[in-house]
Scaffold this motif. Structure first.
Motif, PDB file in Angstrom:
ATOM      1  N   GLU A  70       3.306  10.226  -6.715  1.00 52.10           N
ATOM      2  CA  GLU A  70       4.264  10.732  -7.696  1.00 52.10           C
ATOM      3  C   GLU A  70       3.574  11.071  -9.012  1.00 52.10           C
ATOM      4  OE1 GLU A  70       7.408  11.513  -7.563  1.00 52.10           O
ATOM      5  OE2 GLU A  70       7.510  11.127  -5.415  1.00 52.10           O
ATOM      6  N   ARG A  71       2.672  10.174  -9.425  1.00 52.98           N
ATOM      7  CA  ARG A  71       1.944  10.452 -10.673  1.00 52.98           C
ATOM      8  C   ARG A  71       1.086  11.703 -10.524  1.00 52.98           C
ATOM      9  NH1 ARG A  71      -0.264   4.563 -12.884  1.00 52.98           N
ATOM     10  NH2 ARG A  71       1.791   3.687 -13.397  1.00 52.98           N
ATOM     11  N   GLN A  72       0.404  11.801  -9.389  1.00 52.73           N
ATOM     12  CA  GLN A  72      -0.451  12.959  -9.182  1.00 52.73           C
ATOM     13  C   GLN A  72       0.368  14.237  -9.131  1.00 52.73           C
ATOM     14  OE1 GLN A  72      -3.669  12.821  -9.252  1.00 52.73           O
ATOM     15  NE2 GLN A  72      -3.876  15.035  -8.998  1.00 52.73           N
ATOM     16  N   MET A 123       0.823  -1.198   0.000  1.00 51.86           N
ATOM     17  CA  MET A 123       0.000   0.000   0.000  1.00 51.86           C
ATOM     18  C   MET A 123       0.866   1.261   0.000  1.00 51.86           C
ATOM     19  SD  MET A 123      -3.101  -0.814  -0.288  1.00 51.86           S
ATOM     20  CE  MET A 123      -3.772   0.800   0.042  1.00 51.86           C
ATOM     21  N   LEU A 124       1.971   1.217   0.752  1.00 53.95           N
ATOM     22  CA  LEU A 124       2.871   2.372   0.734  1.00 53.95           C
ATOM     23  C   LEU A 124       3.452   2.600  -0.649  1.00 53.95           C
ATOM     24  CD1 LEU A 124       4.762   1.986   4.124  1.00 53.95           C
ATOM     25  CD2 LEU A 124       3.225   3.834   3.472  1.00 53.95           C
ATOM     26  N   MET A 125       3.819   1.504  -1.313  1.00 50.67           N
ATOM     27  CA  MET A 125       4.348   1.644  -2.677  1.00 50.67           C
ATOM     28  C   MET A 125       3.273   2.225  -3.598  1.00 50.67           C
ATOM     29  SD  MET A 125       6.493  -1.915  -3.062  1.00 50.67           S
ATOM     30  CE  MET A 125       6.810  -1.583  -4.792  1.00 50.67           C
ATOM     31  N   ILE A 126       2.041   1.708  -3.458  1.00 50.29           N
ATOM     32  CA  ILE A 126       0.955   2.222  -4.311  1.00 50.29           C
ATOM     33  C   ILE A 126       0.724   3.702  -4.039  1.00 50.29           C
ATOM     34  CG2 ILE A 126      -1.519   2.067  -4.760  1.00 50.29           C
ATOM     35  CD1 ILE A 126      -1.308  -0.947  -4.269  1.00 50.29           C
ATOM     36  N   VAL A 127       0.689   4.076  -2.733  1.00 53.31           N
ATOM     37  CA  VAL A 127       0.472   5.483  -2.384  1.00 53.31           C
ATOM     38  C   VAL A 127       1.589   6.358  -2.937  1.00 53.31           C
ATOM     39  CG1 VAL A 127       0.406   7.098  -0.448  1.00 53.31           C
ATOM     40  CG2 VAL A 127      -0.922   4.992  -0.350  1.00 53.31           C
ATOM     41  N   VAL A 128       2.834   5.859  -2.813  1.00 55.00           N
ATOM     42  CA  VAL A 128       3.968   6.644  -3.329  1.00 55.00           C
ATOM     43  C   VAL A 128       3.873   6.811  -4.837  1.00 55.00           C
ATOM     44  CG1 VAL A 128       6.465   6.632  -3.642  1.00 55.00           C
ATOM     45  CG2 VAL A 128       5.496   6.067  -1.412  1.00 55.00           C
ATOM     46  N   ILE A 129       3.566   5.685  -5.536  1.00 58.49           N
ATOM     47  CA  ILE A 129       3.480   5.748  -7.004  1.00 58.49           C
ATOM     48  C   ILE A 129       2.359   6.691  -7.436  1.00 58.49           C
ATOM     49  CG2 ILE A 129       2.963   4.412  -9.075  1.00 58.49           C
ATOM     50  CD1 ILE A 129       4.368   2.045  -7.728  1.00 58.49           C
ATOM     51  N   GLY A 184       3.251  14.621 -10.576  1.00 56.20           N
ATOM     52  CA  GLY A 184       3.692  14.880 -11.951  1.00 56.20           C
ATOM     53  C   GLY A 184       2.596  15.522 -12.786  1.00 56.20           C
ATOM     54  N   ARG A 185       1.361  14.988 -12.636  1.00 61.50           N
ATOM     55  CA  ARG A 185       0.251  15.586 -13.381  1.00 61.50           C
ATOM     56  C   ARG A 185       0.021  17.025 -12.948  1.00 61.50           C
ATOM     57  NH1 ARG A 185      -4.140  10.615 -12.881  1.00 61.50           N
ATOM     58  NH2 ARG A 185      -3.072   9.129 -14.268  1.00 61.50           N
ATOM     59  N   ARG A 186       0.080  17.252 -11.640  1.00 58.75           N
ATOM     60  CA  ARG A 186      -0.131  18.609 -11.148  1.00 58.75           C
ATOM     61  C   ARG A 186       0.956  19.550 -11.657  1.00 58.75           C
ATOM     62  NH1 ARG A 186      -3.223  20.760  -7.188  1.00 58.75           N
ATOM     63  NH2 ARG A 186      -2.529  22.734  -6.282  1.00 58.75           N
ATOM     64  N   LEU A 187       2.191  19.066 -11.656  1.00 53.51           N
ATOM     65  CA  LEU A 187       3.280  19.909 -12.160  1.00 53.51           C
ATOM     66  C   LEU A 187       3.083  20.216 -13.638  1.00 53.51           C
ATOM     67  CD1 LEU A 187       6.378  18.330 -10.379  1.00 53.51           C
ATOM     68  CD2 LEU A 187       5.305  20.531  -9.894  1.00 53.51           C
ATOM     69  N   ARG A 188       2.703  19.160 -14.408  1.00 48.17           N
ATOM     70  CA  ARG A 188       2.460  19.405 -15.846  1.00 48.17           C
ATOM     71  C   ARG A 188       1.293  20.361 -16.045  1.00 48.17           C
ATOM     72  NH1 ARG A 188       3.740  13.845 -15.989  1.00 48.17           N
ATOM     73  NH2 ARG A 188       1.543  13.269 -15.908  1.00 48.17           N
ATOM     74  N   ALA A 189       0.233  20.184 -15.221  1.00 45.88           N
ATOM     75  CA  ALA A 189      -0.912  21.098 -15.334  1.00 45.88           C
ATOM     76  C   ALA A 189      -0.497  22.524 -14.982  1.00 45.88           C
ATOM     77  CB  ALA A 189      -2.045  20.630 -14.420  1.00 45.88           C
ATOM     78  N   GLU A 190       0.332  22.653 -13.936  1.00 42.82           N
ATOM     79  CA  GLU A 190       0.791  23.995 -13.566  1.00 42.82           C
ATOM     80  C   GLU A 190       1.658  24.594 -14.666  1.00 42.82           C
ATOM     81  OE1 GLU A 190       2.761  23.519  -9.878  1.00 42.82           O
ATOM     82  OE2 GLU A 190       0.912  23.369  -8.684  1.00 42.82           O
TER      83      GLU A 190
END
Length: 595
Positions: free
Chosen positions: A205-207, A196-202, A209-215
């Motif tokens: 990270e994706r979120q 679950m920690l790995m899933i949360v981290v992944i 990354g998406r937020r950074l790209r959106a910004e």
């Protein structure tokens, strides 16, 4: 809305991950601990059962041994107290044994049996002690023997100890299994936590990354918007609810002398009073307070360059995304050039009105001239013709050939002058008369004119080629005059041909207009004199060769020009001529009546 829903789903997923990572392992650990503690307690109770059974048996045997020493007259220092101790301590131990065996019904039954046997044996042991104290040696010995033979405590105690031993082994095995199960559950829980920690981290990270790209995209969009705003040559300003500048573009800054980075400048302080108009201020306040858009408010301003400019102002209210206060979007259009052009147009219209008045005066003079020609010039011609006829009659037989020839020349010249006057009047009326527009069938009109022209020269042979012609919108009488002149000229100038060929055709040019053509194989003309062809009384051939007054083509040109078309001609001496004229391809009125 979609973004809010996504945020809710992500929050729910994060809470679920927290429950799985923190709460679930806690609950599993607590459950395992409880089960382990319960298993340990059961093992402890089994061990207590064994210990209590052995203590009861030992206490009983100690009492019997002490009684035997008393009866053998070999007592030790506290033998009498030991002989009576079992009666005091064993009932308490039996109660503890019952409590320890309460979770094992079979064992509990054996404990009750042990309690009954123990109570009977203790009663006989107590009797033996009492008889000893009464110096009844034989009675005491008999009671001691009865206690050992009637109440066999060791057999029941051994059974209880053996059963407790088996229970102890079983419970130890169960405790071991519980411990192994707990370790397995904890291992699986740790693995689940790690997953679950790995899933949360992944996912995080994706979120991120998406937020950074959106910004980044949002920042780029803002930069592009700023570039467009600054590149627009129309002055634009964004004002707050107190009419203070929040943002201005380059054009606004240059026109009114406002630094682009300036903030909180009141509008009426900008541009050296260019915005101090009270009516404009009130209208802008209405836009902010009542959400009324301001459209095309015209104003004359003196800008920082000292020039007076005619501007058109538009404004509308906007809602700021980061504030509850509204903002005002102000755009300015410099229409100084348009205002100057409009002023020039007004002046030209005034001049045109004067020219129209002059033309009206000229037209009235022309009408007066036409009236004079029609009446004042015709009367002397009639007199000349009439008196020439009277003179010829008066001379009668005395007239000689020379006089008769002179009188004939006078009459012919009078008739020719009258015809010229008539042709001038027709030419004048063609330029002044109103057009009676209606649907005109050009094929029927051409056929009518061709039949009339052919009837005037019945001795000639003419081959006609007439293509299908369209229906156009025009003045039927004037268009008939056009065809009469063009076809009449074709018949006249092919008079020296034994067999004349006259073609009438039509085509549509690139603009969609009709171009009609009348072609013949007659005398033709020299293209060097083309500029004289459509002039009034202009002729390219001698009257002795081809009669006429030289005004027909001038009439054709005037009529076609009044219909919005133009005329042109092509020719070559001895090889015929081609005359073209154009008319607009306008659909005729459905009623077919004159307009």
């Amino acid at each position: 809305m979609r973004h809010v829903a996504a945020m809710r789903w992500r929050t729910g997923g994060l809470l679920l991950a927290v429950v799985v990572i923190v709460a679930l392992p806690c609950m599993i650990t607590r459950g395992g601990s409880r089960r382990s503690l319960a298993a340990g307690e059961r093992v402890t109770r089994s061990a207590e059962v064994q210990a209590l059974v052995y203590r009861i048996a030992d206490q009983t045997h100690d009492s019997e041994s002490a009684i035997q020493h008393l009866l053998a007259d070999d007592p030790y220092g506290h033998a009498e107290a030991v002989a009576q101790s079992a009666e005091k301590t064993v009932p308490g131990l039996l109660d503890e044994l019952r409590h320890a065996a309460a979770d094992n019904p079979p064992l509990e039954e054996m404990v009750e049996q042990l309690s009954a046997v123990e109570n009977g044996r203790l009663a006989l042991l107590n009797q033996a002690v009492q008889r000893y104290l009464q110096h009844d040696q034989a009675g005491a010995e008999q009671a001691l023997r009865d206690a050992g033979s009637l109440f066999r405590v060791d057999e029941i105690a051994n059974k209880i100890a053996a059963s407790a031993q088996q229970t102890l082994l079983a419970r130890r095995e169960d405790a071991t299994r519980q411990s192994d199960d707990s370790r397995l559950v904890l291992t699986l829980t740790a693995a689940a936590q790690l997953l679950m920690l790995m899933i949360v981290v992944i996912v995080s990270e994706r979120q991120i990354g998406r937020r950074l790209r959106a910004e980044i995209r949002e920042r780029q969009a803002v930069q592009r918007s700023q570039m467009i705003l600054q590149a627009v040559r129309e002055p634009i300003a964004l004002l707050d609810d107190h009419l203070r500048t929040l943002l201005v573009n380059t054009a606004f800054s240059e026109l009114y002398g406002v630094p682009e980075e300036s903030r909180a400048d009141y509008l009426d302080d900008i541009g050296q009073g260019a915005w101090a108009d009270e009516v404009l201020q009130q209208r802008l306040q209405d836009v902010l307070l009542r959400d009324r858009e301001l459209w095309d408010f015209e104003l004359t301003q003196r800008t920082v360059d000292g020039a007076e400019r005619h501007v058109v102002i538009n404004a509308r209210r906007l809602q700021q995304p980061d504030s509850e206060d509204p903002a005002l979007l102000l755009t300015v259009s410099d229409v100084t050039a348009r205002a100057m052009v409009e002023q020039q147009v007004k002046e030209l219209n005034h001049q045109l009105e004067g020219k129209v008045a002059q033309i009206s005066d000229v037209n009235r003079e022309l009408e007066a001239f036409s009236y004079s020609v029609s009446h004042d010039l015709r009367a002397p011609l009639r007199h000349i013709t009439a008196f020439a006829q009277k003179l010829e009659t008066h001379l009668g037989e005395q007239i000689d050939d020379t006089a008769r020839h002179y009188l004939g020349v006078i009459r012919d010249a009078s008739h020719r002058m009258a015809q010229l006057i008539e042709d001038l009047l027709v030419f004048s009326r063609l330029g002044r008369g109103a057009l009676r527009l209606q649907a005109v069938d050009m094929r029927a009109l051409v056929q009518e004119v061709c039949m009339l022209a052919e009837s005037e020269v019945p001795e000639r042979r003419i081959i006609w080629t007439i293509e299908p012609l369209p229906i156009v919108v025009g003045d039927e009488n004037m268009l008939r005059t056009v065809w009469q002149n063009l076809i009449g000229n074709a018949v006249k100038y092919t008079g020296q041909r034994e067999v004349a060929h006259i073609d009438v055709s039509v085509r549509q040019d690139a603009a969609g207009d009709y171009e009609f053509t009348v072609a013949d194989d007659g005398a033709g003309f020299d293209m060097r004199y083309l500029d004289k062809l459509f002039g009034v009384f202009q002729r390219l051939h001698k009257a002795s060769e081809f009669p006429g007054n030289g005004i027909g083509l001038a009439n054709v040109r005037r009529i076609v020009m009044r219909h919005g078309g133009h005329v042109r001609a092509e020719g070559q001496p001895g090889h015929g001529a081609r005359f073209h004229f154009t008319l607009s391809a306008i659909d005729p009125p459905s009623s077919g009546e004159p307009t």
